[in-house]
Scaffold this active site. Structure first.
Site, PDB file in Angstrom:
ATOM      1  N   TYR A 155       0.829  -1.202   0.000  1.00  0.00           N
ATOM      2  CA  TYR A 155       0.000   0.000   0.000  1.00  0.00           C
ATOM      3  C   TYR A 155       0.869   1.260   0.000  1.00  0.00           C
ATOM      4  CZ  TYR A 155      -3.688   3.284   1.396  1.00  0.00           C
ATOM      5  OH  TYR A 155      -4.572   4.341   1.449  1.00  0.00           O
ATOM      6  N   GLU A 162       4.152   1.816  -0.707  1.00  0.00           N
ATOM      7  CA  GLU A 162       4.985   2.023  -1.896  1.00  0.00           C
ATOM      8  C   GLU A 162       4.140   2.087  -3.166  1.00  0.00           C
ATOM      9  OE1 GLU A 162       7.667   3.195  -1.370  1.00  0.00           O
ATOM     10  OE2 GLU A 162       9.212   1.873  -0.606  1.00  0.00           O
ATOM     11  N   SER A 184     -13.782   2.477  13.344  1.00  0.00           N
ATOM     12  CA  SER A 184     -14.858   1.485  13.172  1.00  0.00           C
ATOM     13  C   SER A 184     -14.678   0.319  14.139  1.00  0.00           C
ATOM     14  CB  SER A 184     -14.911   0.984  11.728  1.00  0.00           C
ATOM     15  OG  SER A 184     -13.644   0.541  11.294  1.00  0.00           O
ATOM     16  N   ASN A 185     -13.445  -0.108  14.375  1.00  0.00           N
ATOM     17  CA  ASN A 185     -13.192  -1.176  15.347  1.00  0.00           C
ATOM     18  C   ASN A 185     -13.733  -0.816  16.714  1.00  0.00           C
ATOM     19  OD1 ASN A 185     -11.933  -2.906  13.598  1.00  0.00           O
ATOM     20  ND2 ASN A 185      -9.914  -2.775  14.525  1.00  0.00           N
ATOM     21  N   ASP A 229       3.701  -0.227  12.063  1.00  0.00           N
ATOM     22  CA  ASP A 229       2.616   0.692  12.405  1.00  0.00           C
ATOM     23  C   ASP A 229       3.224   2.008  12.885  1.00  0.00           C
ATOM     24  OD1 ASP A 229      -0.230   1.050  12.662  1.00  0.00           O
ATOM     25  OD2 ASP A 229       0.054   1.105  14.828  1.00  0.00           O
TER      26      ASP A 229
END
Length: 316
Positions: A146, A148, A190-191, A275
């Protein structure tokens, strides 16, 4: 105003559906292109009775031949769960998709917007992140398909601009939330909201001290439209689009628990690989160029988001 014919790739997704709606409301003809891998027809059902709205099921990794005035290229899974499911296809969507949409824009002489991302900055060593920062990205990690892919798409956009004088607009989108988010996409807002509404444990990765900046979707769409419509043709971006108010993940979790009045407990898990620990946009360029800045506070936006998910869960 002259009615424009606008193509939106990824138009049935969370963000794409809101842009479809906004452009229709402004009196344009909108063509939504999507392969429905992560997008949903539920997001655009309310638009289908509009005679100026149409849908094409299509994968942007293959060429598309159509006549339009403007293109918004949003096609790509945007959450880790979805873009890591088939990382090769994710890279193809960003790169081949950009090539195909740029080729289309070149042929029909259309202006084209690229939905880039704050992930091009990786785990930043500069805070907040200005557009001049080149980033700190792992090119071989599990998020690289995602990160790169989007960086390469930016390269293609600027090369088409330099080589073919194509009118481009590149927006780097930071964390966005609001109604129509997919509840199974693994994004933090959303989680937390869905877990709190269900009374499940709230999953916090790491210690929860990593920061994010959350922009409500209506604000974000306004910023995108202004970048496309209110800047001269020689202004290409990239332009940061996001809310500069910074919150820790723990602060977000506690706010959601308070709004839902949930008895869910916080459960801490190991931080995922690559992350980023900090994320906050420098939006000075957006303010200076278009006068745009977000106006909806996090708590107000979360109230609307909780209402949406509460209604959605009850309907299921």
């Amino acid at each position: 105003m002259k009615k424009k014919r606008v193509l939106i790739t990824g138009g049935s997704g969370f963000l794409g559906s809101h842009i479809c709606e906004r452009l229709l409301d402004e009196g344009n003809e909108v063509i939504c292109v999507d392969n429905f891998f992560t997008g949903s027809k539920e997001n655009i059902l309310h638009l289908m009775d509009n005679p100026f709205f149409e849908i094409i099921r299509h994968d942007v990794t293959f060429p598309l031949y159509i006549e339009v005035d403007e293109i918004y290229n949003l096609a790509c899974p945007a959450s880790p769960i979805h873009y890591q499911f088939d990382p090769v296809q994710t890279t193809k969507t960003s790169v081949h998709g950009a090539i195909n949409m740029l080729g289309l824009a070149k042929r029909i002489k259309a202006k084209i917007f690229q939905a880039s991302t704050s992930e091009v900055y990786g785990d930043p060593e500069i805070h907040p992140q200005p557009e001049s920062y080149w980033g700190n990205v792992n090119p071989i990690g599990i998020r690289s398909c995602y990160d790169e892919g989007k960086r390469c798409a930016e390269t293609l956009f600027f090369d088409y601009n330099r080589q073919h004088n194509l009118r481009i607009k590149v927006g780097r989108i930071f964390n966005t939330y609001g109604p129509r988010m997919a509840m199974d996409d693994g994004r933090v807002v959303s989680n937390f909201v869905v877990q709190a509404l269900r009374g499940e444990d709230i999953t916090v990765y790491g210690k929860g001290d990593q920061t994010r900046s959350f922009c409500y979707v209506d604000d974000l769409v306004d910023g995108i439209i202004r970048l496309m419509e209110d800047t001269p043709d020689d202004f290409t971006g990239p332009m940061n689009l996001g809310n500069p108010d910074e919150f820790t993940i723990l602060e977000l979790a506690k706010t959601v628990l308070d709004l839902v009045n949930s008895k869910s407990k916080l459960v801490f898990r190991d931080l995922p690989s690559d992350d980023p620990m900090q994320r906050k946009p420098d939006i000075s360029l957006a303010k200076k160029t278009t006068g745009w800045e977000p106006s909806i506070p996090l708590r107000d936006g979360l109230i609307k988001t909780v209402e949406y998910f509460d209604s959605y869960l009850k309907s299921q």
